[in-house]
Design a protein around this motif. Structure first.
Motif, PDB file in Angstrom:
ATOM      1  N   SER A 157       0.836  -1.206   0.000  1.00  0.00           N
ATOM      2  CA  SER A 157       0.000   0.000   0.000  1.00  0.00           C
ATOM      3  C   SER A 157       0.871   1.255   0.000  1.00  0.00           C
ATOM      4  O   SER A 157       0.522   2.266  -0.630  1.00  0.00           O
ATOM      5  N   LEU A 158       2.023   1.215   0.664  1.00  0.00           N
ATOM      6  CA  LEU A 158       2.946   2.351   0.629  1.00  0.00           C
ATOM      7  C   LEU A 158       3.519   2.524  -0.779  1.00  0.00           C
ATOM      8  O   LEU A 158       3.666   3.652  -1.269  1.00  0.00           O
ATOM      9  N   ILE A 159       3.816   1.409  -1.448  1.00  0.00           N
ATOM     10  CA  ILE A 159       4.300   1.476  -2.832  1.00  0.00           C
ATOM     11  C   ILE A 159       3.250   2.130  -3.723  1.00  0.00           C
ATOM     12  O   ILE A 159       3.570   2.912  -4.622  1.00  0.00           O
ATOM     13  N   GLY A 160       1.970   1.819  -3.476  1.00  0.00           N
ATOM     14  CA  GLY A 160       0.902   2.433  -4.258  1.00  0.00           C
ATOM     15  C   GLY A 160       0.919   3.951  -4.132  1.00  0.00           C
ATOM     16  O   GLY A 160       0.713   4.677  -5.115  1.00  0.00           O
ATOM     17  N   TYR A 161       1.176   4.433  -2.922  1.00  0.00           N
ATOM     18  CA  TYR A 161       1.296   5.877  -2.708  1.00  0.00           C
ATOM     19  C   TYR A 161       2.525   6.429  -3.436  1.00  0.00           C
ATOM     20  O   TYR A 161       2.445   7.451  -4.141  1.00  0.00           O
ATOM     21  N   ALA A 162       3.661   5.758  -3.277  1.00  0.00           N
ATOM     22  CA  ALA A 162       4.903   6.229  -3.893  1.00  0.00           C
ATOM     23  C   ALA A 162       4.790   6.263  -5.417  1.00  0.00           C
ATOM     24  O   ALA A 162       5.342   7.155  -6.072  1.00  0.00           O
ATOM     25  N   MET A 163       4.080   5.301  -5.991  1.00  0.00           N
ATOM     26  CA  MET A 163       3.881   5.295  -7.436  1.00  0.00           C
ATOM     27  C   MET A 163       3.131   6.548  -7.877  1.00  0.00           C
ATOM     28  O   MET A 163       3.406   7.113  -8.938  1.00  0.00           O
ATOM     29  N   ARG A 164       2.184   6.990  -7.071  1.00  0.00           N
ATOM     30  CA  ARG A 164       1.386   8.162  -7.446  1.00  0.00           C
ATOM     31  C   ARG A 164       2.173   9.461  -7.321  1.00  0.00           C
ATOM     32  O   ARG A 164       2.113  10.305  -8.223  1.00  0.00           O
ATOM     33  N   VAL A 165       2.908   9.631  -6.238  1.00  0.00           N
ATOM     34  CA  VAL A 165       3.584  10.912  -6.041  1.00  0.00           C
ATOM     35  C   VAL A 165       4.966  10.975  -6.684  1.00  0.00           C
ATOM     36  O   VAL A 165       5.511  12.068  -6.847  1.00  0.00           O
ATOM     37  N   ALA A 166       5.536   9.829  -7.066  1.00  0.00           N
ATOM     38  CA  ALA A 166       6.889   9.834  -7.642  1.00  0.00           C
ATOM     39  C   ALA A 166       7.001   8.984  -8.901  1.00  0.00           C
ATOM     40  O   ALA A 166       7.695   9.369  -9.846  1.00  0.00           O
ATOM     41  N   GLY A 167       6.340   7.836  -8.943  1.00  0.00           N
ATOM     42  CA  GLY A 167       6.360   7.023 -10.159  1.00  0.00           C
ATOM     43  C   GLY A 167       5.793   7.786 -11.340  1.00  0.00           C
ATOM     44  O   GLY A 167       6.282   7.661 -12.474  1.00  0.00           O
ATOM     45  N   THR A 168       4.769   8.600 -11.087  1.00  0.00           N
ATOM     46  CA  THR A 168       4.185   9.420 -12.151  1.00  0.00           C
ATOM     47  C   THR A 168       5.227  10.348 -12.768  1.00  0.00           C
ATOM     48  O   THR A 168       5.293  10.504 -13.992  1.00  0.00           O
ATOM     49  N   VAL A 169       6.056  10.955 -11.907  1.00  0.00           N
ATOM     50  CA  VAL A 169       7.080  11.880 -12.399  1.00  0.00           C
ATOM     51  C   VAL A 169       8.118  11.104 -13.220  1.00  0.00           C
ATOM     52  O   VAL A 169       8.587  11.587 -14.258  1.00  0.00           O
ATOM     53  N   GLY A 170       8.453   9.888 -12.763  1.00  0.00           N
ATOM     54  CA  GLY A 170       9.385   9.054 -13.522  1.00  0.00           C
ATOM     55  C   GLY A 170       8.870   8.756 -14.918  1.00  0.00           C
ATOM     56  O   GLY A 170       9.614   8.854 -15.906  1.00  0.00           O
TER      57      GLY A 170
END
Length: 347
Positions: A118-131
């Motif tokens: 679930s933390l990875i899901g958050y990280a994907m949204r706030v940082a994976g998107t930028v990647g």
């Protein structure tokens, strides 16, 4: 095309609070640096709009309205105009910045994360998107490459979380997986009310950095397959964030009573490795990044393709400009150590 005045406004937005981007961006070719500056300026402005607002829900609604205007091409704000130009020039799917705002919405809700997925899901949204958006700026739309970009962004976010445990807690934010805290005998609410470092908390921070290291390793083959002139910048960002994790570890994984800082001398040493990397095996897209990769694929080729003869001339200019900008960075920071040019030449 980004207007020069709008690009200057974006650069001004990034003058504080974005040191790692500022340093890594020196290694980007000019044709990518400008749109990347606009992208990061929008992300920074959006983040600040939430963090500095007395009514975060209202600020989030205003951000969504700004995104509507950006995709309609009707915005008048300098940073938004620059980002709108990037959206148009590089065919950025709206689902990507929308996912970023969804991550911000989770922050507004003070959402907690029970486990690592679930933390990875958050990280994907706030940082994976930028990647993913950065990969598009570099002309990359292959699904496995986009997933690699997600992994890199996510790893950086986990590194940030590991560094900022105490700072976040004092602001009432908690990102560490709740199940990890309970496994160490730490009650999340009691700890948040009185944050302090314990050996158990140190083990949690170490686990988080180990997961970041796993994602950095997953991302490395993707970095090696980026356009040649973009690899040093992305690897520089990866190495600089590695340095943050290293500093946290050197502090005994105590990011409550102290905040890890990477000194300039160490940053320059790390940057000396940005021209080297291992190709490795590009792994299939991870399930956690499916929703971001699916927003892009299939998609059109990047409109920013450059003819081979242009690439040769641009590369010569890029190298000269890079050395000049690195020397300026040394001058601004007042470094008494060997210049960045000397270090680059030695590498």
């Amino acid at each position: 095309m980004i207007a020069a005045a709008d690009l200057s406004a974006c650069a001004a937005t990034l003058q504080t609070g974005s040191r790692s981007f500022a340093m890594a961006s020196l290694f980007l070719p000019a044709r990518v640096r400008a749109p990347a500056t606009a992208l990061y300026a929008f992300c920074r402005a959006a983040d600040d709009a939430i963090d500095l607002s007395d009514d975060q829900a209202e600020a989030l609604a205003a951000l969504r309205a700004r995104l509507d205007a950006i995709y309609a091409g009707t915005t008048g704000d300098a940073v938004d105009r620059a980002f709108a130009a990037v959206v148009a020039d590089f065919a950025l799917p709206r689902a990507l910045p929308e996912a970023l705002l969804e991550g911000f919405a989770w922050d507004v809700e003070a959402r907690r994360y029970d486990d690592l997925p679930s933390l990875i899901g958050y990280a994907m949204r706030v940082a994976g998107t930028v990647g993913v958006m950065m990969a598009l700026l570099m002309g990359t739309r292959d699904p496995a490459m986009l997933s690699s970009a997600c992994d890199l962004g996510c790893a950086m976010q986990l590194t940030n979380i590991a560094r900022d445990v105490g700072e976040d807690a004092r602001a009432g934010r908690l990102y560490l997986p709740l199940s990890w805290l309970r496994a160490e005998g730490i009650d999340p609410e009691a700890w948040l009310a009185e944050p302090r470092f314990t050996p158990g908390l140190g083990r949690i921070v170490a686990r988080l950095l180990a997961e970041a290291a796993r994602l950095y390793a997953r991302a490395e083959p993707g970095i090696a397959r980026l356009p040649a002139r973009c690899r040093p910048a992305i690897r520089a960002a990866r190495l600089l964030y590695d340095g943050i994790g290293e500093a946290v570890a050197q502090a005994g994984h105590d990011s409550v009573s102290t905040r890890a800082v990477v000194p300039l001398s160490r940053k320059l040493t790390l940057l000396s490795g940005c021209f080297f990397g291992r190709e490795g095996v590009l792994l299939p897209p991870a399930a956690a990044s499916d929703f971001l990769v699916g927003a892009v694929w299939p998609g059109p080729s990047s409109p920013r393709a450059v003819a081979p003869w242009q690439q040769v001339d641009d590369r010569i200019g890029w190298v000269v400009e890079l050395f000049a900008r690195l020397n300026e960075l040394d001058r601004v920071n007042g470094s008494s150590e060997p210049s960045a040019v000397d270090r680059a030449a030695e590498a």
